[in-house]
Write a protein that holds these residues in place. Structure first.
Motif, PDB file in Angstrom:
ATOM      1  N   GLU A 177       0.915  -1.269   0.017  1.00  0.00           N
ATOM      2  CA  GLU A 177       0.080   0.048   0.034  1.00  0.00           C
ATOM      3  C   GLU A 177       0.959   1.346   0.075  1.00  0.00           C
ATOM      4  O   GLU A 177       0.434   2.222  -0.571  1.00  0.00           O
ATOM      5  CB  GLU A 177      -0.965   0.062   1.268  1.00  0.00           C
ATOM      6  CG  GLU A 177      -1.884   1.137   1.350  1.00  0.00           C
ATOM      7  CD  GLU A 177      -2.935   1.116   0.214  1.00  0.00           C
ATOM      8  OE1 GLU A 177      -3.476   2.121   0.119  1.00  0.00           O
ATOM      9  OE2 GLU A 177      -3.192   0.226  -0.218  1.00  0.00           O
ATOM     10  N   LEU A 178       2.022   0.976   0.960  1.00  0.00           N
ATOM     11  CA  LEU A 178       2.806   2.470   0.822  1.00  0.00           C
ATOM     12  C   LEU A 178       3.530   2.481  -0.407  1.00  0.00           C
ATOM     13  O   LEU A 178       3.496   3.723  -1.161  1.00  0.00           O
ATOM     14  CB  LEU A 178       3.880   2.045   1.766  1.00  0.00           C
ATOM     15  CG  LEU A 178       3.481   1.944   3.173  1.00  0.00           C
ATOM     16  CD1 LEU A 178       4.615   1.851   4.329  1.00  0.00           C
ATOM     17  CD2 LEU A 178       2.426   2.996   3.652  1.00  0.00           C
ATOM     18  N   ARG A 179       4.161   1.442  -1.248  1.00  0.00           N
ATOM     19  CA  ARG A 179       4.650   1.509  -2.396  1.00  0.00           C
ATOM     20  C   ARG A 179       3.772   2.209  -3.663  1.00  0.00           C
ATOM     21  O   ARG A 179       4.109   3.006  -4.370  1.00  0.00           O
ATOM     22  CB  ARG A 179       5.247   0.091  -3.064  1.00  0.00           C
ATOM     23  CG  ARG A 179       6.177  -0.461  -2.065  1.00  0.00           C
ATOM     24  CD  ARG A 179       7.615   0.282  -2.213  1.00  0.00           C
ATOM     25  NE  ARG A 179       8.722  -0.241  -1.479  1.00  0.00           N
ATOM     26  CZ  ARG A 179       9.856   0.319  -1.349  1.00  0.00           C
ATOM     27  NH1 ARG A 179      10.197   1.302  -1.877  1.00  0.00           N
ATOM     28  NH2 ARG A 179      10.825  -0.529  -0.654  1.00  0.00           N
ATOM     29  N   GLN A 180       2.525   1.597  -3.504  1.00  0.00           N
ATOM     30  CA  GLN A 180       1.533   1.817  -4.443  1.00  0.00           C
ATOM     31  C   GLN A 180       1.181   3.412  -4.597  1.00  0.00           C
ATOM     32  O   GLN A 180       0.748   3.962  -5.576  1.00  0.00           O
ATOM     33  CB  GLN A 180       0.111   1.019  -4.167  1.00  0.00           C
ATOM     34  CG  GLN A 180      -0.935   1.425  -5.354  1.00  0.00           C
ATOM     35  CD  GLN A 180      -2.081   0.606  -5.083  1.00  0.00           C
ATOM     36  OE1 GLN A 180      -2.019  -0.731  -4.526  1.00  0.00           O
ATOM     37  NE2 GLN A 180      -3.120   0.915  -5.756  1.00  0.00           N
ATOM     38  N   ASN A 181       1.123   3.905  -3.257  1.00  0.00           N
ATOM     39  CA  ASN A 181       0.586   5.430  -3.250  1.00  0.00           C
ATOM     40  C   ASN A 181       1.867   6.447  -2.973  1.00  0.00           C
ATOM     41  O   ASN A 181       1.861   7.290  -2.404  1.00  0.00           O
ATOM     42  CB  ASN A 181      -0.025   5.556  -1.942  1.00  0.00           C
ATOM     43  CG  ASN A 181      -1.355   4.930  -2.230  1.00  0.00           C
ATOM     44  OD1 ASN A 181      -2.196   5.337  -2.882  1.00  0.00           O
ATOM     45  ND2 ASN A 181      -1.789   3.722  -1.642  1.00  0.00           N
ATOM     46  N   ASP A 234      -3.850  -5.459   2.542  1.00  0.00           N
ATOM     47  CA  ASP A 234      -4.139  -4.499   2.056  1.00  0.00           C
ATOM     48  C   ASP A 234      -5.291  -3.394   2.475  1.00  0.00           C
ATOM     49  O   ASP A 234      -5.135  -2.291   2.405  1.00  0.00           O
ATOM     50  CB  ASP A 234      -4.496  -4.996   0.311  1.00  0.00           C
ATOM     51  CG  ASP A 234      -3.232  -5.568  -0.564  1.00  0.00           C
ATOM     52  OD1 ASP A 234      -2.200  -5.290  -0.082  1.00  0.00           O
ATOM     53  OD2 ASP A 234      -3.583  -5.962  -1.547  1.00  0.00           O
ATOM     54  N   ARG A 235      -6.572  -4.154   2.645  1.00  0.00           N
ATOM     55  CA  ARG A 235      -7.531  -3.454   3.022  1.00  0.00           C
ATOM     56  C   ARG A 235      -7.368  -2.834   4.353  1.00  0.00           C
ATOM     57  O   ARG A 235      -7.402  -1.599   4.676  1.00  0.00           O
ATOM     58  CB  ARG A 235      -8.668  -4.100   3.104  1.00  0.00           C
ATOM     59  CG  ARG A 235     -10.043  -3.450   3.717  1.00  0.00           C
ATOM     60  CD  ARG A 235     -11.066  -4.328   3.752  1.00  0.00           C
ATOM     61  NE  ARG A 235     -12.409  -3.615   4.189  1.00  0.00           N
ATOM     62  CZ  ARG A 235     -13.289  -2.887   3.191  1.00  0.00           C
ATOM     63  NH1 ARG A 235     -13.081  -3.151   1.820  1.00  0.00           N
ATOM     64  NH2 ARG A 235     -14.182  -2.095   3.579  1.00  0.00           N
ATOM     65  N   PHE A 236      -6.453  -3.670   5.279  1.00  0.00           N
ATOM     66  CA  PHE A 236      -6.188  -3.132   6.703  1.00  0.00           C
ATOM     67  C   PHE A 236      -5.158  -1.900   6.535  1.00  0.00           C
ATOM     68  O   PHE A 236      -5.749  -0.888   7.251  1.00  0.00           O
ATOM     69  CB  PHE A 236      -5.541  -4.310   7.312  1.00  0.00           C
ATOM     70  CG  PHE A 236      -5.165  -3.978   8.801  1.00  0.00           C
ATOM     71  CD1 PHE A 236      -6.185  -4.235   9.861  1.00  0.00           C
ATOM     72  CD2 PHE A 236      -4.053  -3.302   9.021  1.00  0.00           C
ATOM     73  CE1 PHE A 236      -5.636  -3.872  11.240  1.00  0.00           C
ATOM     74  CE2 PHE A 236      -3.685  -2.928  10.550  1.00  0.00           C
ATOM     75  CZ  PHE A 236      -4.397  -3.315  11.382  1.00  0.00           C
ATOM     76  N   MET A 237      -4.136  -1.948   5.704  1.00  0.00           N
ATOM     77  CA  MET A 237      -3.259  -1.139   5.511  1.00  0.00           C
ATOM     78  C   MET A 237      -3.860   0.356   4.967  1.00  0.00           C
ATOM     79  O   MET A 237      -3.407   1.243   5.331  1.00  0.00           O
ATOM     80  CB  MET A 237      -1.900  -1.571   4.935  1.00  0.00           C
ATOM     81  CG  MET A 237      -0.999  -0.498   4.767  1.00  0.00           C
ATOM     82  SD  MET A 237       0.025  -0.125   6.705  1.00  0.00           S
ATOM     83  CE  MET A 237       1.555   0.414   6.428  1.00  0.00           C
ATOM     84  N   GLN A 238      -4.685   0.134   4.105  1.00  0.00           N
ATOM     85  CA  GLN A 238      -5.357   1.235   3.428  1.00  0.00           C
ATOM     86  C   GLN A 238      -6.291   1.934   4.295  1.00  0.00           C
ATOM     87  O   GLN A 238      -6.032   3.233   4.192  1.00  0.00           O
ATOM     88  CB  GLN A 238      -6.267   0.660   2.182  1.00  0.00           C
ATOM     89  CG  GLN A 238      -7.122   1.796   1.340  1.00  0.00           C
ATOM     90  CD  GLN A 238      -7.828   1.393   0.293  1.00  0.00           C
ATOM     91  OE1 GLN A 238      -8.465   0.299   0.462  1.00  0.00           O
ATOM     92  NE2 GLN A 238      -8.045   1.939  -0.647  1.00  0.00           N
TER      93      GLN A 238
END
Length: 250
Positions: free
Chosen positions: A30-34, A235-239
């Protein structure tokens, strides 16, 4: 605005490590994607912050082989306790994983101790309590799922916190403090690569606990089979965690 109360203009995550082999695993995606920058702080190596904790939008505290109550043997933990107390006071969204969850329980005044039910190791079932259905970070996750565990220490849920998850072996699996602090005993971040990276630590924990019916090789094989199920949960948790901002304490 005073220096210690300033809010960072952009997301920037501080990750405290107790083992230099540890990594964010699934939670890193999630960090990399954003394009959200993150920094590992290796307190076990004596590293400390030179900037205010409020320079970071979020704080994550990873696991480790030591115990939260062994601060005399591992004095760097005392530094962490103070840093985490400051992060909580400044409403920095904070997540503790495994040892990190036990440190949060300790900082919030709860008892952390060696559990009597043996080591919870491997891919274990975790069940969510009804309160998790409307929790800002847990909402949308299934009522039960299998996730990696490797611990024997456990904790009491701190006073004033919301109990969010449990397992049959150890009931204290997750809690929330106010609206900006989460503790999870289980390793939602753990994928095959992260597990392999800390393989020596895991093997030593199994040996110390005299566990002979579970091996690192078995855990790695199970990681490959569980990854497709755990990845979307992580992914959902981190988002949802990264979507939190400072100043939301209630």
């Amino acid at each position: 605005m005073p220096e210690h109360n300033r809010v960072p203009e952009h997301n920037r995550v501080l990750v405290i490590r107790h083992e230099v082999c540890s990594e964010l695993g699934f939670l890193e995606a999630e960090l990399r994607q954003n394009s959200i920058p993150f920094r590992y702080l290796d307190t076990v190596l004596g590293e400390t912050l030179t900037e205010p904790i409020t320079d970071y939008s979020h704080l994550i505290i990873l696991g480790g082989a030591m115990s939260a109550f062994e601060d005399e043997e591992y004095p760097f933990l005392r530094y962490e306790f103070g840093l985490i107390e400051e992060a909580i006071a400044q409403t920095v969204p904070t997540l503790g994983i495994c040892l990190g969850s036990q440190i949060l329980a300790n900082v919030l005044g709860a008892r952390v101790y060696r559990g009597e039910n043996g080591r919870e190791a491997g891919w274990c079932e975790v069940k969510l309590k009804p309160a998790a259905q409307h929790d800002p970070v847990f909402q949308g996750l299934p009522e039960q799922f299998r996730v990696f565990q490797s611990h024997q220490d456990t904790f009491e849920i701190p006073q004033g916190c919301v109990h969010l998850a449990f397992s049959d072996r150890y009931p204290s699996q997750a809690f929330r403090y106010q609206q900006h602090v989460w503790a999870i005993q289980f390793h939602l971040e753990m994928n095959e690569a992260a597990l392999k990276s800390c393989g020596a630590v895991i093997e030593q924990e199994l040996e110390d606990s005299k566990i002979t019916d579970t091996t690192l090789e078995q855990m790695l094989a199970e990681a490959r089979s569980h990854e497709p199920l755990v990845r979307p949960l992580a992914d959902r948790f981190m988002q949802q965690f990264i979507g939190l901002t400072q100043g939301v304490a209630v």
